[in-house]
Design a protein around this motif. Structure first.
Motif, mmCIF file in Angstrom:
data_model
loop_
_atom_site.group_PDB
_atom_site.id
_atom_site.type_symbol
_atom_site.label_atom_id
_atom_site.label_comp_id
_atom_site.label_asym_id
_atom_site.label_seq_id
_atom_site.Cartn_x
_atom_site.Cartn_y
_atom_site.Cartn_z
ATOM 1 N N ILE A 181 49.450 47.260 -24.911
ATOM 2 C CA ILE A 181 48.633 46.499 -26.170
ATOM 3 C C ILE A 181 48.545 47.396 -27.419
ATOM 4 O O ILE A 181 48.402 48.387 -27.332
ATOM 5 N N GLY A 182 48.959 46.745 -28.474
ATOM 6 C CA GLY A 182 49.048 47.276 -29.690
ATOM 7 C C GLY A 182 49.939 48.453 -29.656
ATOM 8 O O GLY A 182 49.892 49.597 -30.501
ATOM 9 N N ILE A 183 51.202 48.382 -29.026
ATOM 10 C CA ILE A 183 52.138 49.161 -29.030
ATOM 11 C C ILE A 183 53.444 48.432 -29.374
ATOM 12 O O ILE A 183 53.771 47.207 -29.019
ATOM 13 N N SER A 184 54.051 48.981 -30.565
ATOM 14 C CA SER A 184 55.306 48.378 -31.059
ATOM 15 C C SER A 184 56.482 48.193 -30.375
ATOM 16 O O SER A 184 57.061 47.228 -30.507
ATOM 17 N N GLY A 185 56.695 49.135 -29.552
ATOM 18 C CA GLY A 185 57.993 49.049 -28.593
ATOM 19 C C GLY A 185 59.092 49.970 -29.292
ATOM 20 O O GLY A 185 60.198 49.410 -28.778
ATOM 21 N N ALA A 186 58.594 51.117 -29.533
ATOM 22 C CA ALA A 186 59.743 52.193 -29.920
ATOM 23 C C ALA A 186 60.544 52.485 -28.739
ATOM 24 O O ALA A 186 60.058 52.701 -27.748
ATOM 25 N N ILE A 187 61.961 52.835 -29.016
ATOM 26 C CA ILE A 187 62.814 53.155 -27.874
ATOM 27 C C ILE A 187 62.183 54.351 -27.009
ATOM 28 O O ILE A 187 62.198 54.103 -25.770
ATOM 29 N N GLN A 188 61.490 55.327 -27.671
ATOM 30 C CA GLN A 188 61.029 56.305 -26.939
ATOM 31 C C GLN A 188 60.054 55.971 -26.140
ATOM 32 O O GLN A 188 59.413 56.822 -25.051
ATOM 33 N N HIS A 189 59.180 55.139 -26.504
ATOM 34 C CA HIS A 189 58.195 54.288 -25.509
ATOM 35 C C HIS A 189 58.871 53.487 -24.462
ATOM 36 O O HIS A 189 58.638 53.803 -23.101
ATOM 37 N N LEU A 190 59.799 52.837 -24.747
ATOM 38 C CA LEU A 190 60.345 51.870 -23.874
ATOM 39 C C LEU A 190 61.030 52.740 -22.499
ATOM 40 O O LEU A 190 60.974 52.252 -21.340
ATOM 41 N N VAL A 191 61.615 53.608 -22.808
ATOM 42 C CA VAL A 191 62.531 54.534 -21.712
ATOM 43 C C VAL A 191 61.585 54.907 -21.000
ATOM 44 O O VAL A 191 62.208 55.334 -19.644
ATOM 45 N N GLY A 192 60.467 54.915 -21.035
ATOM 46 C CA GLY A 192 59.450 55.573 -19.955
ATOM 47 C C GLY A 192 58.564 54.381 -19.205
ATOM 48 O O GLY A 192 58.038 54.773 -18.481
ATOM 49 N N MET A 193 59.094 52.918 -19.582
ATOM 50 C CA MET A 193 58.123 51.907 -18.978
ATOM 51 C C MET A 193 59.322 50.827 -18.690
ATOM 52 O O MET A 193 58.631 49.807 -17.835
ATOM 53 N N GLN A 194 60.363 50.613 -19.128
ATOM 54 C CA GLN A 194 61.066 49.672 -18.964
ATOM 55 C C GLN A 194 61.446 49.170 -17.608
ATOM 56 O O GLN A 194 61.862 48.007 -17.364
ATOM 57 N N ASN A 195 61.513 49.890 -16.505
ATOM 58 C CA ASN A 195 61.689 49.504 -15.157
ATOM 59 C C ASN A 195 60.581 49.189 -14.462
ATOM 60 O O ASN A 195 60.279 48.873 -13.340
ATOM 61 N N SER A 196 59.464 48.904 -15.311
ATOM 62 C CA SER A 196 58.083 48.356 -14.723
ATOM 63 C C SER A 196 58.433 46.856 -14.212
ATOM 64 O O SER A 196 59.230 45.965 -14.495
ATOM 65 N N GLY A 197 57.806 46.499 -13.077
ATOM 66 C CA GLY A 197 58.104 45.246 -12.269
ATOM 67 C C GLY A 197 57.801 44.113 -13.425
ATOM 68 O O GLY A 197 58.613 43.156 -13.364
ATOM 69 N N LEU A 198 56.360 44.026 -13.710
ATOM 70 C CA LEU A 198 56.118 42.891 -14.878
ATOM 71 C C LEU A 198 55.530 43.724 -15.975
ATOM 72 O O LEU A 198 54.743 44.341 -16.151
ATOM 73 N N ILE A 199 55.939 43.194 -17.145
ATOM 74 C CA ILE A 199 55.609 43.639 -18.367
ATOM 75 C C ILE A 199 54.842 42.696 -19.250
ATOM 76 O O ILE A 199 55.509 41.533 -19.403
ATOM 77 N N ILE A 200 53.622 42.963 -19.660
ATOM 78 C CA ILE A 200 52.958 42.062 -20.396
ATOM 79 C C ILE A 200 52.697 42.557 -21.796
ATOM 80 O O ILE A 200 52.195 43.643 -21.935
ATOM 81 N N ALA A 201 52.996 42.090 -22.973
ATOM 82 C CA ALA A 201 52.874 42.824 -24.299
ATOM 83 C C ALA A 201 51.790 41.885 -25.235
ATOM 84 O O ALA A 201 51.733 40.654 -24.992
#
Ligand code: FAD
Length: 332
Positions: free
Chosen positions: A277-297
């Motif tokens: 929520i209110g997260i832009s999706g910078a690569i440094q953030h994505l590498v920490g959560m991109q393997n989550s089962g279901l992602i809702i933004a």
């Protein structure tokens, strides 16, 4: 150095409170695949006092062999004593690869062993493979601020070593019928030979958050605007039984403690549900959560990069949408 003498994949079996820690079990899963590709055995190296029974767990999770150093001198983790055991074992049995969890202990031990053996170490690895042509370990990790994945090879030295982030590899399903070979080892090391003494172990009294073990994470970013705005994240997390995560910018703004930070310089997570929520999706953030089962933004900017990396996206103002979700899920 005759590289051909070095055979087999090893996993350093870290343990705590009488149990092998989850990342070591994950590494047995990853190590099993590497060992099968190379046609070599998978071994665990187990060091401690009164830890013999943990060898069976390692066999159940894929190890063929466990090298055991069980002695009072290894009761508490100390770099000096543990590295001497690992080095002695390497010199005797010559593994081609050793994997360690990227925990405080694993990072400390691996770097000390690598320095002493003058071999390479890839830190904070997130992918492991074997190059079929050369048989070399391919250890990959984010580099240049997370903008690229760097694959690192150790061509001229053995063992090839890597620390691997928790939660990125998968443990094999437990098979209690699996058995293996326990090889007892020892080194001539006395307590008085070790310079470091453990005087007292102080357990953290605060309930530690375990983001990496959470099934549901509700994470907030700079878009929440203020510490008060960030309370929405806590409220939604409570309503849906989740744990609170955050972007680095939210942490740096002082809205939440660093222990909650997800990403390259925070925790790597793989929950079943990740709500950003209110997260832009910078690569440094994505590498920490991109393997989550279901992602809702949820983001008010329809062009925000996070929408390229989520399964479901809601383009809108968090301050309108999140209260509706809280109302919908809150148990009254
Ligand atoms: P911003 O990029 O400012 O994004 C805020 C978002 O909120 C925007 O997309 C905006 O549209 C949206 N928004 C604004 N108002 C609202 C509203 N009312 N409702 C809904 N949406 C709204 N970052 C990490 O997260 N973790 C790390 O581990 C990490 N490590 C780093 C390591 C290095 C070496 C470097 C260089 C950077 C690192 N970063 C890390 C920082 C990263 O590059 C970004 O700066 C950071 O992730 C951005 O945080 P953010 O998405 O919260 O903020």
């Amino acid at each position: 150095m005759n590289l051909d003498e070095y055979k087999g994949v090893w996993v350093f079996l870290e343990h705590q409170d009488g149990k092998i820690v989850p990342v070591s079990l994950e590494l047995l899963g990853a190590g099993r695949k590497l060992a099968d590709k190379r046609g070599v055995p998978l071994a665990g190296i187990l060091i401690g006092e009164g830890v013999r029974q943990l060898a069976a767990t390692a066999f159940h999770y894929g190890a063929d062999t466990v090298y055991l150093y069980d002695d009072p001198v290894f009761r508490d983790y100390r770099t000096e004593s543990y590295m001497r055991a690992v080095i002695a074992c390497v010199e005797k049995h010559k593994p081609e690869t050793i994997l360690y969890g990227a925990t405080s202990t694993g990072k400390d031990l691996a770097s000390a062993v690598a320095t002493d053996l003058e071999t390479g170490l890839t830190a904070d690895t997130t992918m492991l493979d074997v190059d079929e042509a050369t048989g070399l370990l391919e250890a990959s990790r984010p580099a240049f601020g997370g903008n690229i994945m760097a694959t690192i090879l150790c061509k001229k030295h053995r063992p090839q070593m890597a620390t691997v982030r928790p939660k990125v590899m998968k443990a094999l399903p437990i098979d209690t019928s699996r058995k293996g070979e326990l090889i007892e080892e020892s080194i001539p090391l006395r307590e008085e030979d070790i310079r470091t003494k453990v005087l007292k172990i102080v357990r953290e009294t605060q309930t530690k958050i375990r983001l990496d073990e959470a099934d549901i994470i509700v994470a907030g970013g700079k878009g929440l605007g203020s510490k008060e705005g960030f309370q929405l994240i806590h409220r939604l997390a409570e309503a849906i039984g989740g744990t609170v995560g955050a972007s680095r910018d939210a942490v740096e703004a002082g809205w939440i403690d660093h222990a909650h930070q997800v990403g390259q310089t925070g925790v790597t997570v793989t929950p079943k549900l990740y709500v950003a929520i209110g997260i832009s999706g910078a690569i440094q953030h994505l590498v920490g959560m991109q393997n989550s089962g279901l992602i809702i933004a949820i983001n008010k900017d329809p062009q925000a990069p996070i929408f390229q990396s989520c399964h479901y996206g809601i383009a809108g103002d968090a301050f309108e949408i999140v209260p509706m979700l809280i109302d919908a899920f809150q148990v009254t």
